[in-house]
Motif scaffolding. Structure first.
Motif, PDB file in Angstrom:
ATOM      1  N   THR A 168     -19.773  12.402   3.623  1.00  0.00           N
ATOM      2  CA  THR A 168     -18.928  11.855   4.690  1.00  0.00           C
ATOM      3  C   THR A 168     -18.544  10.401   4.462  1.00  0.00           C
ATOM      4  O   THR A 168     -17.606   9.905   5.077  1.00  0.00           O
ATOM      5  N   ALA A 169     -19.279   9.701   3.584  1.00  0.00           N
ATOM      6  CA  ALA A 169     -18.967   8.291   3.309  1.00  0.00           C
ATOM      7  C   ALA A 169     -17.952   8.129   2.189  1.00  0.00           C
ATOM      8  O   ALA A 169     -17.635   7.005   1.795  1.00  0.00           O
ATOM      9  N   LEU A 170     -17.425   9.243   1.704  1.00  0.00           N
ATOM     10  CA  LEU A 170     -16.487   9.231   0.575  1.00  0.00           C
ATOM     11  C   LEU A 170     -15.205   9.943   0.965  1.00  0.00           C
ATOM     12  O   LEU A 170     -15.228  10.949   1.675  1.00  0.00           O
ATOM     13  N   MET A 171     -14.071   9.407   0.534  1.00  0.00           N
ATOM     14  CA  MET A 171     -12.785  10.075   0.693  1.00  0.00           C
ATOM     15  C   MET A 171     -12.093  10.120  -0.665  1.00  0.00           C
ATOM     16  O   MET A 171     -12.488   9.401  -1.596  1.00  0.00           O
ATOM     17  N   ASP A 172     -11.058  10.943  -0.752  1.00  0.00           N
ATOM     18  CA  ASP A 172     -10.306  11.071  -1.999  1.00  0.00           C
ATOM     19  C   ASP A 172      -8.830  10.807  -1.738  1.00  0.00           C
ATOM     20  O   ASP A 172      -8.244  11.368  -0.805  1.00  0.00           O
ATOM     21  N   ALA A 173      -8.229   9.921  -2.542  1.00  0.00           N
ATOM     22  CA  ALA A 173      -6.790   9.659  -2.442  1.00  0.00           C
ATOM     23  C   ALA A 173      -6.064  10.767  -3.191  1.00  0.00           C
ATOM     24  O   ALA A 173      -5.909  10.713  -4.401  1.00  0.00           O
ATOM     25  N   TYR A 174      -5.630  11.792  -2.451  1.00  0.00           N
ATOM     26  CA  TYR A 174      -5.032  12.953  -3.097  1.00  0.00           C
ATOM     27  C   TYR A 174      -3.547  12.772  -3.375  1.00  0.00           C
ATOM     28  O   TYR A 174      -2.950  13.550  -4.126  1.00  0.00           O
ATOM     29  N   VAL A 175      -2.945  11.763  -2.791  1.00  0.00           N
ATOM     30  CA  VAL A 175      -1.586  11.387  -3.185  1.00  0.00           C
ATOM     31  C   VAL A 175      -1.452   9.881  -2.963  1.00  0.00           C
ATOM     32  O   VAL A 175      -1.912   9.336  -1.958  1.00  0.00           O
ATOM     33  N   LEU A 176      -0.832   9.235  -3.937  1.00  0.00           N
ATOM     34  CA  LEU A 176      -0.709   7.778  -3.892  1.00  0.00           C
ATOM     35  C   LEU A 176       0.409   7.386  -4.846  1.00  0.00           C
ATOM     36  O   LEU A 176       0.396   7.767  -6.009  1.00  0.00           O
ATOM     37  N   GLY A 177       1.388   6.653  -4.357  1.00  0.00           N
ATOM     38  CA  GLY A 177       2.427   6.194  -5.265  1.00  0.00           C
ATOM     39  C   GLY A 177       3.676   5.716  -4.560  1.00  0.00           C
ATOM     40  O   GLY A 177       3.814   5.821  -3.338  1.00  0.00           O
ATOM     41  N   ALA A 192      -1.651   1.235  -4.885  1.00  0.00           N
ATOM     42  CA  ALA A 192      -3.032   1.524  -5.278  1.00  0.00           C
ATOM     43  C   ALA A 192      -3.981   0.425  -4.801  1.00  0.00           C
ATOM     44  O   ALA A 192      -5.133   0.702  -4.430  1.00  0.00           O
ATOM     45  N   LEU A 193      -3.523  -0.822  -4.806  1.00  0.00           N
ATOM     46  CA  LEU A 193      -4.358  -1.917  -4.307  1.00  0.00           C
ATOM     47  C   LEU A 193      -4.746  -1.686  -2.848  1.00  0.00           C
ATOM     48  O   LEU A 193      -5.826  -2.085  -2.404  1.00  0.00           O
ATOM     49  N   MET A 194      -3.862  -1.040  -2.079  1.00  0.00           N
ATOM     50  CA  MET A 194      -4.065  -0.903  -0.643  1.00  0.00           C
ATOM     51  C   MET A 194      -5.161   0.077  -0.273  1.00  0.00           C
ATOM     52  O   MET A 194      -5.592   0.127   0.882  1.00  0.00           O
ATOM     53  N   VAL A 195      -5.625   0.873  -1.240  1.00  0.00           N
ATOM     54  CA  VAL A 195      -6.793   1.714  -0.984  1.00  0.00           C
ATOM     55  C   VAL A 195      -7.968   0.832  -0.569  1.00  0.00           C
ATOM     56  O   VAL A 195      -8.815   1.218   0.238  1.00  0.00           O
ATOM     57  N   TYR A 239      -4.152   3.460 -12.787  1.00  0.00           N
ATOM     58  CA  TYR A 239      -5.443   2.945 -12.332  1.00  0.00           C
ATOM     59  C   TYR A 239      -6.193   2.155 -13.394  1.00  0.00           C
ATOM     60  O   TYR A 239      -7.004   1.293 -13.061  1.00  0.00           O
ATOM     61  N   ASN A 240      -5.964   2.471 -14.661  1.00  0.00           N
ATOM     62  CA  ASN A 240      -6.639   1.733 -15.720  1.00  0.00           C
ATOM     63  C   ASN A 240      -6.191   0.266 -15.721  1.00  0.00           C
ATOM     64  O   ASN A 240      -5.012  -0.035 -15.615  1.00  0.00           O
ATOM     65  N   ARG A 241      -7.136  -0.616 -15.813  1.00  0.00           N
ATOM     66  CA  ARG A 241      -6.867  -2.062 -15.904  1.00  0.00           C
ATOM     67  C   ARG A 241      -6.113  -2.595 -14.674  1.00  0.00           C
ATOM     68  O   ARG A 241      -5.303  -3.509 -14.782  1.00  0.00           O
ATOM     69  N   PHE A 249     -10.138  -2.977  -9.204  1.00  0.00           N
ATOM     70  CA  PHE A 249      -9.927  -2.133  -8.037  1.00  0.00           C
ATOM     71  C   PHE A 249     -10.401  -0.694  -8.237  1.00  0.00           C
ATOM     72  O   PHE A 249     -10.826  -0.046  -7.291  1.00  0.00           O
ATOM     73  N   PHE A 250     -10.303  -0.174  -9.445  1.00  0.00           N
ATOM     74  CA  PHE A 250     -10.752   1.192  -9.726  1.00  0.00           C
ATOM     75  C   PHE A 250     -11.612   1.203 -10.978  1.00  0.00           C
ATOM     76  O   PHE A 250     -11.332   0.484 -11.939  1.00  0.00           O
ATOM     77  N   GLU A 251     -12.641   2.034 -10.955  1.00  0.00           N
ATOM     78  CA  GLU A 251     -13.502   2.240 -12.116  1.00  0.00           C
ATOM     79  C   GLU A 251     -13.324   3.669 -12.614  1.00  0.00           C
ATOM     80  O   GLU A 251     -13.297   4.610 -11.813  1.00  0.00           O
TER      81      GLU A 251
END
Length: 402
Positions: A168-177, A192-195, A239-241, A249-251
């Protein structure tokens, strides 16, 4: 002699076996004939070809359902002449079920080269608007993550019990762009930064802070600690770099194996469920809220194995990179249950992230490449895959439901 029901089961097994094998052979021909995997990834053109049929089906369904209601929705998109990079300021607008914004969100998903999921279970959808002109710049949507995802679970260090208790503490960005013409200016990077924005964290707390999770039965505490996402076309260029002033912002967590069900047409899936219903299988009855996409994959696997085929036939080969965005510094420790409270990272407002992102990527891009200025309404028609005015029938003249 077979009874009537047994005859029906035998017939549908033969038909399903034939159709599944034919589908797998078509996937293999596309993969072999149009691209060579590089480093374990299919060429992006091959992936787009694999997605073309399900995308076309979904596009046709949305256009048919909206009909002439598309007119006011398409007016929300910007022409290149309406975009002034130095004045761009993105804002997140929550989307509620039904109404104008929900329909606009559906139309925006049609510009993607892959069919966009509707999301599962918990959902938070946002329109991203450019406040400088009021136009739609992109979309962002978070939903329940896939319950079983080995690459994610290994990276976090989740046991099955941990995952059950703390999903419940995790969500998934299933569409972003970003949508055109903002995508030509690398607007997807800014979205992507806005996540990692204060607005996303607050929206989650407001919507789910006092709810009870279906899977675990535990009460949510409104504490969203991380958001996962995955690339659509193999290796990610988004998302890379992705860094601002050294802040990551993303790993990257790893890569999926390339199994799934996106290539299974809806009518074939319904036939699979009919078959499972005839043999009394539990997956034929539909998914419980909270099961998410895993239910559909399990249903497909059950049908494939039921007709005597190996589940390896579901290997479509579209491998995705999986990423995670931490909203608290100790996200993994919280998800493993080692710590109960997240250490906040000082999340910034979307407006601030928009400003620094535009300065970092969008304004410099606009000076190097100015084709965004030529983007027009006819280009939008072409991307949506509908007849253009030059072909004798404009998009806004299409019939359909009101």
């Amino acid at each position: 002699m077979l009874a009537g029901t047994d005859k029906e089961i035998t017939w549908i097994e033969d038909d399903l076996r034939r159709r599944i094998v034919s589908l797998a052979e078509n996937i293999q021909r596309t993969r072999d004939g149009e691209g060579t995997p590089g480093g374990g990834y299919l060429a992006k053109g091959v992936i787009k070809d694999l997605y073309s049929e399900p995308r076309a089906r979904r596009t046709a369904n949305i256009i048919r359902s909206l009909g002439r209601g598309m007119r006011p929705l398409l007016q929300e998109f910007a022409a290149g002449s309406e975009v002034i990079p130095e004045r761009i300021e993105f804002s997140l607008v929550p989307v509620r079920a039904g109404g104008h914004d929900a329909s606009l969100f559906r139309v925006a998903t049609l510009v993607w080269s892959v069919p966009v999921s509707q999301g599962f279970g918990r959902r938070m959808r946002f329109l991203v608007r450019d406040k400088s002109n009021g136009k739609l710049a992109g979309i962002l949507a978070l939903g329940d993550p896939v319950f079983n995802l080995g690459v994610r679970d290994r990276a976090i260090g989740w046991s099955s019990r941990d995952r059950m208790q703390r999903m419940t503490a995790l969500m998934d960005a299933y569409v972003l762009g970003a949508v055109p013409p903002y995508n030509m200016l690398l607007g997807g990077k800014v979205i992507a930064l806005m996540v990692k924005s204060a607005e996303v964290h607050s929206a989650f707390a407001e919507k789910y802070g006092s709810s009870v999770a279906v899977i675990s039965g535990r009460r949510n505490e409104g504490n969203l600690v991380a958001v996962t996402t995955s690339s659509a076309l193999g290796r990610s260029s988004l998302y890379n770099r992705l860094r601002i002033n050294g802040e990551k912002f993303f790993e990257r967590l790893g890569t999926t194996a390339g199994y799934g069900h996106f290539h299974i047409p809806d009518e074939l899936f319904l036939e699979m469920r009919r078959y499972l219903r005839l043999i009394g299988h539990k997956y034929a009855q539909g998914n419980r809220f909270g099961d998410g996409p895993n239910w559909k994959l399990r249903t497909v696997r059950a049908a494939v194995e039921g007709v005597g085929l190996d589940r390896e036939i579901l290997l479509h080969g579209v491998r995705r990179e999986v990423f995670i965005c931490r909203l608290v510094e100790n996200a993994f420790e919280v998800l493993r249950g080692e710590e109960s409270q997240g250490h906040r990272l000082g999340l910034r407002p979307a407006a601030e992230l928009s400003r620094v992102g535009a300065e970092r990527w969008m304004i410099p891009r606009s000076k190097r490449r100015q084709e965004y200025q030529e983007w027009s309404f006819s280009d939008l028609e072409r991307v949506l895959g509908v007849p253009t005015a030059s072909e004798g029938k404009g998009f806004l003249d299409l019939g359909g439901g009101e």
